[in-house]
Design an enzyme around this catalytic site. Structure first.
Site, PDB file in Angstrom:
ATOM      1  N   CYS A  53       2.255   0.045  -1.208  1.00  0.00           N
ATOM      2  CA  CYS A  53       1.543  -0.182   0.061  1.00  0.00           C
ATOM      3  C   CYS A  53       0.787  -1.502   0.021  1.00  0.00           C
ATOM      4  CB  CYS A  53       0.584   0.981   0.324  1.00  0.00           C
ATOM      5  SG  CYS A  53      -0.346   0.780   1.854  1.00  0.00           S
ATOM      6  N   CYS A  97      -2.647  -1.463   1.675  1.00  0.00           N
ATOM      7  CA  CYS A  97      -3.694  -0.818   0.861  1.00  0.00           C
ATOM      8  C   CYS A  97      -4.129  -1.726  -0.286  1.00  0.00           C
ATOM      9  CB  CYS A  97      -3.187   0.487   0.243  1.00  0.00           C
ATOM     10  SG  CYS A  97      -2.182   1.492   1.314  1.00  0.00           S
ATOM     11  N   ASP A  98      -3.180  -2.330  -0.971  1.00  0.00           N
ATOM     12  CA  ASP A  98      -3.486  -2.951  -2.266  1.00  0.00           C
ATOM     13  C   ASP A  98      -3.351  -4.466  -2.310  1.00  0.00           C
ATOM     14  OD1 ASP A  98      -3.971  -0.418  -3.291  1.00  0.00           O
ATOM     15  OD2 ASP A  98      -1.873  -0.096  -3.786  1.00  0.00           O
TER      16      ASP A  98
END
Ligand code: NDP
Length: 310
Positions: free
Chosen positions: A134, A137-138
């Site tokens: 992701c 997200c990261d």
């Protein structure tokens, strides 16, 4: 047989949010946590994009907080996996762990989706230590570094573009000599100066002992192997919604995402609601999953009230 007003299946952000709303509405929800209690966030480290946590929070801690909040209002949380359902008539029947059966007047499905992985040992070992499925997200953790991404669909294209705004360079590995992504997304990728696309390229190994230090790729036409130093390795080769067990009853798209009515979590079966990644192939964020979990509980409450069950 045991019978409940509402059974919630799945324990990610969607399931827990549905539980919080349903419990506070006095619906006495029962939740089955499923195969991976806490869902995909249990495999993440810092979550920095969920509102309300200005310093960020670890994924597992966030899910513990969700669980505690759902329990505080009386959700009964049980271990167990739904292995069979009968949605042909109400009350619906759910089989738990191929053994026990329970009935429910309404069901909220929040079984999520699982990211697909390449299947390399190194990818598994370094998951959460530079390997991620992701970018949204990261990606932030790899700001101003070089990263790699595998995949050639719309998700990979979108994530490569997202990463290109944060990282100095994005190495993108495409296993064929063309991309599956829509033309417009492909053009954007190809026009972005700091994305380098490697055609006919597969990942041989993710390199690094305790965290990602690089990746070894192989050209599947020539067999030539190359090592590239990167700090982040993103896998964007698709997701699989966890919907197999419902396939005899619920309408789904080709991939298996459960179809819901517009502006609603209502499935094709009255009283069965689907929320979170199980029905969302586009956004797939904790906060959007939580939002649809809330919708599912409110819709279940309305449904039970109309049927004069609560
Ligand atoms: P897709 O299934 O569309 O694409 C997966 C990609 O990963 C393909 O290019 C495939 O390669 C590649 N792949 C699969 N397995 C491997 C492997 N083992 N090694 C290397 N590459 C591999 O998944 P997406 O998640 O991209 O998209 C899912 C759906 O969601 C699509 O319908 C998409 O259009 C949609 N979507 C829409 C968006 C939007 O409209 N903004 C954003 C994101 C997704 P190959 O092509 O060779 O099979």
């Amino acid at each position: 047989m045991e019978k409940h007003n509402v059974i919630i299946v799945g324990s990610g952000p969607a399931g827990y949010t549905a539980a919080i709303y349903a419990a506070r509405a006095n619906m006495k929800p029962v939740m089955y946590m499923g195969l991976e209690p806490g869902g995909q966030l249990m495999q993440t480290t810092d979550v920095e994009n969920y509102p309300g946590y200005p310093e960020g929070i670890m994924g597992p801690q966030m899910m513990n907080d969700f669980k505690a909040q759902a329990e505080r209002f009386g959700t009964e949380i049980r271990y167990g996996m739904i292995t069979k359902v009968d949605f042909s008539k109400r009350p619906f029947t759910l089989t738990i762990d191929e053994d026990k059966q329970v009935q429910a007047e309404s069901v909220i499905l929040a079984t999520g989706a699982s990211a697909k992985w390449l299947g390399l040992e190194s990818e598994k070992r370094l998951n959460g230590r530079g390997v991620s499925a992701c970018a949204v997200c990261d990606g932030f953790f790899y700001k101003n570094t070089e990263v790699a991404i595998v995949g050639a669909g719309d998700t990979a294209a979108e994530e490569a573009l997202y990463l290109s705004k944060l990282c100095t360079k994005v190495h993108m590995f495409v296993r064929r000599d063309e991309m599956r992504a829509s033309k417009i997304m492909q053009n954007r990728v190809l026009k972005t100066a700091n994305i380098e696309v490697y055609w006919n390229t597969e990942t041989d190994e993710v390199l690094g002992k305790d965290e990602v230090e690089g990746v070894r790729i192989v050209n599947n036409k020539t067999g030539e192997k190359t090592e590239i130093p990167v700090k982040g390795f993103f896998v964007a080769i698709g997701h699989k919604p966890n919907s197999d067990v419902f396939k005899d009853y619920l309408e789904m798209d080709d991939v298996g995402y459960v179809k819901t009515k517009a502006d609603s979590t209502q499935t094709n079966i009255e009283g069965v609601f689907a929320c979170g990644d199980l029905q969302d192939s586009v956004f797939r964020q904790a906060v959007t999953a939580a939002g649809t979990g809330c919708m599912a509980a409110l819709e279940a409450e309305r449904f039970l009230a109309e049927k004069e069950i609560i």
